[in-house]
Design an enzyme around this catalytic site. Structure first.
Site, short mmCIF file in Angstrom:
data_model
loop_
_atom_site.label_atom_id
_atom_site.label_comp_id
_atom_site.label_asym_id
_atom_site.label_seq_id
_atom_site.Cartn_x
_atom_site.Cartn_y
_atom_site.Cartn_z
N LYS A 126 0.84 -1.20 0.00
CA LYS A 126 0.00 0.00 0.00
C LYS A 126 0.88 1.26 0.00
O LYS A 126 2.07 1.20 0.31
CB LYS A 126 -0.94 0.00 1.20
N TYR B 165 18.92 28.40 11.14
CA TYR B 165 17.75 29.15 11.58
C TYR B 165 17.55 29.04 13.08
O TYR B 165 17.74 27.98 13.69
CB TYR B 165 16.50 28.64 10.87
#
Length: 356
Positions: free
Chosen positions: A35, A252
């Site tokens: 899947k 950051y």
């Protein structure tokens, strides 16, 4: 694409892992679960490693058709069943087996009047509380299915809630009690139950994540003695090196501060490639085959690593984000997620190749 990042899919590893499941559940037949496009690997890419499976299980009709077009002659199971009349017609045309978890799905099959009976997996809700008939309603649901035109063989099915971290006995007892004396094969074991609960193997097991070399529990330590092989490698290179002094910060929000003089490497990989943005400083990573750690925040296109353990590393050095040496479960755990998500989240912009 000029960036040096690449993913590699290893169908031979899938084949190895499938054979391992066979050895652990020797009396059971095996549904290979593919899947979500084979957990992000690409069905076509892993298909050569699935030959030894007894059937392929998935969710989407489109994927089922692709598997047939690849030449698969053995059973295909739709794990969530059908939702429309046209779904039933496609299931009939391609010889699919369909999970049936409610009367509405049974009625869809009956109303479509298939020319040949469609085999079903009748699903019980034994405690997962997602899909399926309650144990006390299951026998009546089986009776209705058995007397319905258009329905062929009925396999009895359930799904475990915590096979990866606890006992399955509470659900197995519910399932066995409700199905006592009902004819038909049984299928109850997911990856975790296939590995760790032999009392639940029954006629069919349904391994998913273990076929791709990751742990059902999300913890690599739980499969250290099982010899699974990673079916996906995410690899890049250093594209920059910076010398930092004690007190300097990285990236950051200045999320990492150097405690001493050090070198850091900049890797061409970020969250836009599928690497988890929330991976914390200390997430394992390999540079030129040497294990080290990430430092600072993951950016969209780059992340940074501590080069202290690999003083000879420089621009162009090979980096393994996850694969044979860096366990995908360990990367996921550092980001408070699971390996399943990282596999499925690999970005389309990352070139993928098939290799042994």
């Amino acid at each position: 694409m000029p960036r040096p990042i690449n993913a590699y899919v290893h169908p031979d590893a899938v084949e190895h892992n499938l054979q391992l499941v066979r050895r652990m559940a020797p009396e059971s037949r095996v549904w290979a679960v593919v899947k979500a496009n084979a957990y992000g690997h690409g069905i076509e890419r892993v298909f050569p490693g699935l030959n030894a499976a007894d059937g392929i299980a998935l969710l989407d009709l489109e994927e089922a058709v692709r598997v047939r077009e690849l030449g698969w002659k053995k059973p295909i199971l739709l794990l969530e069943g059908v939702f429309t009349d046209s779904d039933v017609k496609t299931a009939e045309a391609f010889g699919l087996t369909v999970a049936t978890h409610c009367d509405e799905q049974r009625q869809l099959i009956v109303a479509a009047k298939p020319k040949r009976p469609i085999d079903i997996y009748l699903k019980m809700n034994s405690g997962m509380n997602r899909l399926g008939f309650a144990p006390e309603s299951y026998r009546a649901a089986w009776d209705r299915a058995r007397s319905s035109d258009g329905i062929g063989n009925i396999t009895l099915m359930t799904h475990f809630a915590n096979a990866d971290e606890g006992s399955v006995d509470w659900q197995l007892e519910e399932f066995d009690r409700a199905t006592r004396n009902l004819p038909g094969e049984r299928s109850v074991s997911n990856s975790a139950a296939a590995l760790w609960h032999p009392n639940a193997h029954r006629d069919w097991v349904r391994p998913g994540i273990v076929l791709y070399g990751a742990s059902p529990s999300g913890q690599s330590k739980h499969i250290n003695d099982i010899q699974l092989r990673a079916s996906m490698t995410l690899q890049s290179e250093l594209i920059g090196v910076q010398a930092m002094r004690a007190g300097d910060t990285v990236g950051y929000a200045r999320a990492y501060k150097a405690e001493s003089d050090m070198r850091i490497g900049v890797v061409a990989c970020g969250y836009a490639d599928g690497y988890p943005r929330h991976a914390a400083t200390g997430t394992p990573i390999s540079v030129d085959g040497v294990m080290t750690r990430t430092v600072g925040r993951v950016s969209m296109d780059m992340l940074t690593v501590d080069l202290t353990p690999c003083p000879n590393a420089g621009i162009g050095s090979k980096v393994e984000l996850w694969g044979e040496h860096v366990k995908i479960d360990d990367v996921a755990s550092s980001a408070n997620t699971i390996g399943y998500e990282l596999m499925c989240a690999l970005a389309r912009r990352v070139p993928v190749s098939v290799t042994s």
